[in-house]
Enzyme design. Structure first.
Site, PDB file in Angstrom:
ATOM      1  N   LYS A  68     -12.747  -6.210  10.655  1.00  0.00           N
ATOM      2  CA  LYS A  68     -13.558  -5.234   9.920  1.00  0.00           C
ATOM      3  C   LYS A  68     -14.973  -5.170  10.513  1.00  0.00           C
ATOM      4  O   LYS A  68     -15.575  -4.090  10.587  1.00  0.00           O
ATOM      5  CB  LYS A  68     -13.601  -5.611   8.442  1.00  0.00           C
ATOM      6  CG  LYS A  68     -12.233  -5.450   7.782  1.00  0.00           C
ATOM      7  CD  LYS A  68     -12.149  -6.177   6.458  1.00  0.00           C
ATOM      8  CE  LYS A  68     -10.768  -6.043   5.841  1.00  0.00           C
ATOM      9  NZ  LYS A  68     -10.582  -6.916   4.675  1.00  0.00           N
ATOM     10  N   ILE A  94     -13.473   0.481  -1.293  1.00  0.00           N
ATOM     11  CA  ILE A  94     -14.919   0.727  -1.217  1.00  0.00           C
ATOM     12  C   ILE A  94     -15.213   1.757  -0.122  1.00  0.00           C
ATOM     13  O   ILE A  94     -14.861   1.545   1.038  1.00  0.00           O
ATOM     14  CB  ILE A  94     -15.694  -0.571  -0.891  1.00  0.00           C
ATOM     15  CG1 ILE A  94     -15.305  -1.675  -1.874  1.00  0.00           C
ATOM     16  CG2 ILE A  94     -17.188  -0.323  -0.898  1.00  0.00           C
ATOM     17  CD1 ILE A  94     -15.887  -3.036  -1.533  1.00  0.00           C
ATOM     18  N   ALA A 154       9.218   5.520   6.544  1.00  0.00           N
ATOM     19  CA  ALA A 154       9.835   4.573   7.487  1.00  0.00           C
ATOM     20  C   ALA A 154       9.713   3.142   6.972  1.00  0.00           C
ATOM     21  O   ALA A 154       8.639   2.720   6.547  1.00  0.00           O
ATOM     22  CB  ALA A 154       9.170   4.692   8.852  1.00  0.00           C
ATOM     23  N   VAL A 207       0.836  -1.208   0.000  1.00  0.00           N
ATOM     24  CA  VAL A 207       0.000   0.000   0.000  1.00  0.00           C
ATOM     25  C   VAL A 207       0.873   1.260   0.000  1.00  0.00           C
ATOM     26  O   VAL A 207       0.615   2.217  -0.746  1.00  0.00           O
ATOM     27  CB  VAL A 207      -0.960   0.008   1.217  1.00  0.00           C
ATOM     28  CG1 VAL A 207      -1.868   1.236   1.176  1.00  0.00           C
ATOM     29  CG2 VAL A 207      -1.811  -1.267   1.249  1.00  0.00           C
TER      30      VAL A 207
END
Ligand code: NAP
Length: 454
Positions: free
Chosen positions: A219, A150, A59, A30
């Site tokens: 989640k 989403i 980092a 990511v």
């Protein structure tokens, strides 16, 4: 005819705008995509924010590794602690509980807004982060932590803030959806479908967090907290993974016009003692007509049922570097705008403090697959056991008399029975399974799955 309109004022150059110092913790899947978007869309982002994002450091653990064209090697540091002290905005993309939690707390103490994608940390110890954000008056935004690209956190937290959310149900883990979908499409076993998912990069080398349901449960905890204005942590979520879903279960589901999906469900449960909430994750049968049944491969989809809005469905890519980076950048833009305006945006809302209802007090319809003695009276005995626990049968399917593994017919003979029930208490089903495990009639319970969405 002369034009009397004044000429439009030239757009401010992005270079003239104020600067916000950004620390990025992590340059993995990511992180590298976030850095690519900040580089490639720098001027656009600056105009949208009203200020320029200046990455002051990235980092990582391994300073020697090549990070590709979008990560300036001179920005790499293995001292994240020093980095967060200098930043106006910290993007946390390292994952795990520590040192991520300490670094986020340190960043907030120094007045930085924080954008983490870290579902594990938010689900385990979100309260500590929210309280610190409140104490220091800084933003804590985490759209990327639930279902990647989403938009889900913002709709629940902001767009539906004036409504009453009753239920959120969805597929929020792409790896398990890929595996279950491959099993249904190809007839593959769980192990073979998982191996394919790993080869194609849909599953990690260690797939435990996905296949055991922990990722989906994290989640669910985050969604339940936001939807019901109550603190729900990972430990509150009942969690079952997909490791015991067999090819036989998939085939039985298809025969019944259903499909098996790993569902995260959070809902309000009204009762005589007032309203409580449930957060749970398990593989469940849903009708093949249900919109979630057609969610294939590694896609995610989530249904929200709200009092005034009715049913809403969100669908898209729930993971991956670029889709997740999109969600991160959305939060970065709004946190940066807020920062330039002064002050913070949304606070945590946990005023409702609704209690959790234990799983055994919930009602579900079930599918139970049994291996039984093949003799007269067995079906009546099983129906009697279910009925004496208040469970009524909806359908019953008896499969071929099974042969022993060496191909010969067994002396006694056995059969598979697939039963679906009407809605019944979880505790009643547990009691029935106890009876089945102690009777000679039932040779084995192959699977127990809940039926949802009907
Ligand atoms: P990743 O590829 O494993 O990258 C993690 C990065 O963090 C690496 O660059 C690593 O450094 C760095 N890092 C880890 N521990 C560190 C430490 N103690 N000090 C300094 N740097 C450290 O992970 P990812 O897939 O990008 O995921 C990042 C976060 O996003 C996680 O919280 C994850 O749950 C969340 N997320 C990921 C996705 C997805 O599709 N990948 C989707 C939604 C949310 P090295 O490279 O030197 O090892």
């Amino acid at each position: 005819m002369t034009n009397t309109q004044p000429a439009p004022a030239p757009e401010n150059s992005a270079q003239d705008l104020p600067t916000l110092k950004v620390a990025v913790l992590g340059a993995g899947t990511v992180g590298t995509e976030v850095l690519r978007l900040i580089t490639e869309q720098g001027d656009d982002l600056a105009h949208r924010i009203g200020g320029r994002l200046e990455v002051i450091g990235v980092a990582v653990r391994d300073m020697a590794r090549d990070r590709g064209p979008h990560v300036d090697p001179s920005l790499l540091t293995d001292d994240p602690s020093a980095l967060v002290r200098e930043a106006d905005l910290v993007i946390e993309l390292m994952g795990g509980i520590e040192p991520a939690r300490s670094l986020i707390l340190q960043a907030m103490e120094h007045g930085a807004a924080v954008v983490p994608a870290n579902k594990a940390l938010l689900a385990q110890d979100g309260a500590t982060l929210y309280e610190a954000a409140d104490r220091h008056g800084v933003d804590l935004s985490f759209e990327a932590a639930v279902a990647g690209a989403i938009p889900l956190v913002r709709p629940v937290r902001e767009s539906l803030a004036g409504d009453r959310i009753d239920r959120v149900m969805g597929i929020v883990n792409g790896t398990t959806n890929y595996v279950l979908d491959a099993m249904a499409r190809t007839g593959a076993s769980f192990d073979d479908a998982l191996a394919t998912a790993q080869q194609l990069g849909y599953a990690e080398a260690d797939p435990t967090a996905d296949v055991e349901g922990h990722d989906a449960a994290a989640k669910a905890a985050i969604l339940a907290s936001l939807a019901f204005h109550s603190r729900v942590s990972l430990a509150d979520v009942h969690c079952e993974g997909i490791t015991s879903v067999s090819s036989q279960d998939i085939a039985a589901a298809e025969r019944m016009g259903r499909t098996i999906k790993l569902l995260s469900i959070v809902e309000r449960v009204p009762g005589q003692d007032g309203e409580r909430i449930s957060a749970r994750v398990y593989p469940a049968l849903i009708s093949s007509e249900h919109p979630l049944a057609s969610v294939s491969e590694a896609f995610n989809a989530v249904f929200i049922e709200a009092d005034a809005a009715g049913s809403l469905m969100f669908y898209g890519q729930g993971a991956g570097g670029a889709p997740t980076a999109s969600a991160v950048l959305g939060d970065v833009v709004s946190a940066a705008r807020q920062r330039l305006r002064g002050g913070a945006g949304l606070r945590e809302s946990h005023y409702a403090a609704l209690e959790q209802i234990p799983l055994e007090q919930l009602r579900s319809a079930f599918y139970v697959s049994l291996r039984v003695q093949d003799r007269p009276g067995v079906l009546a005995e099983i129906a009697g056991t279910l009925s004496s626990h208040g469970i009524s049968i909806s359908t019953i399917h008896q499969q071929l008399i099974e042969e022993d593994e060496d191909g010969s017919a067994s002396g006694q003979g056995s059969a598979h029975i697939g039963i679906t029930t009407h809605r019944a208490l979880e505790s009643s089903m547990t009691a029935v399974l106890d009876v089945f495990s102690s009777t000679s009639t039932v040779l084995g319970v192959d699977s127990v799955l809940r039926i949802e969405g009907e």
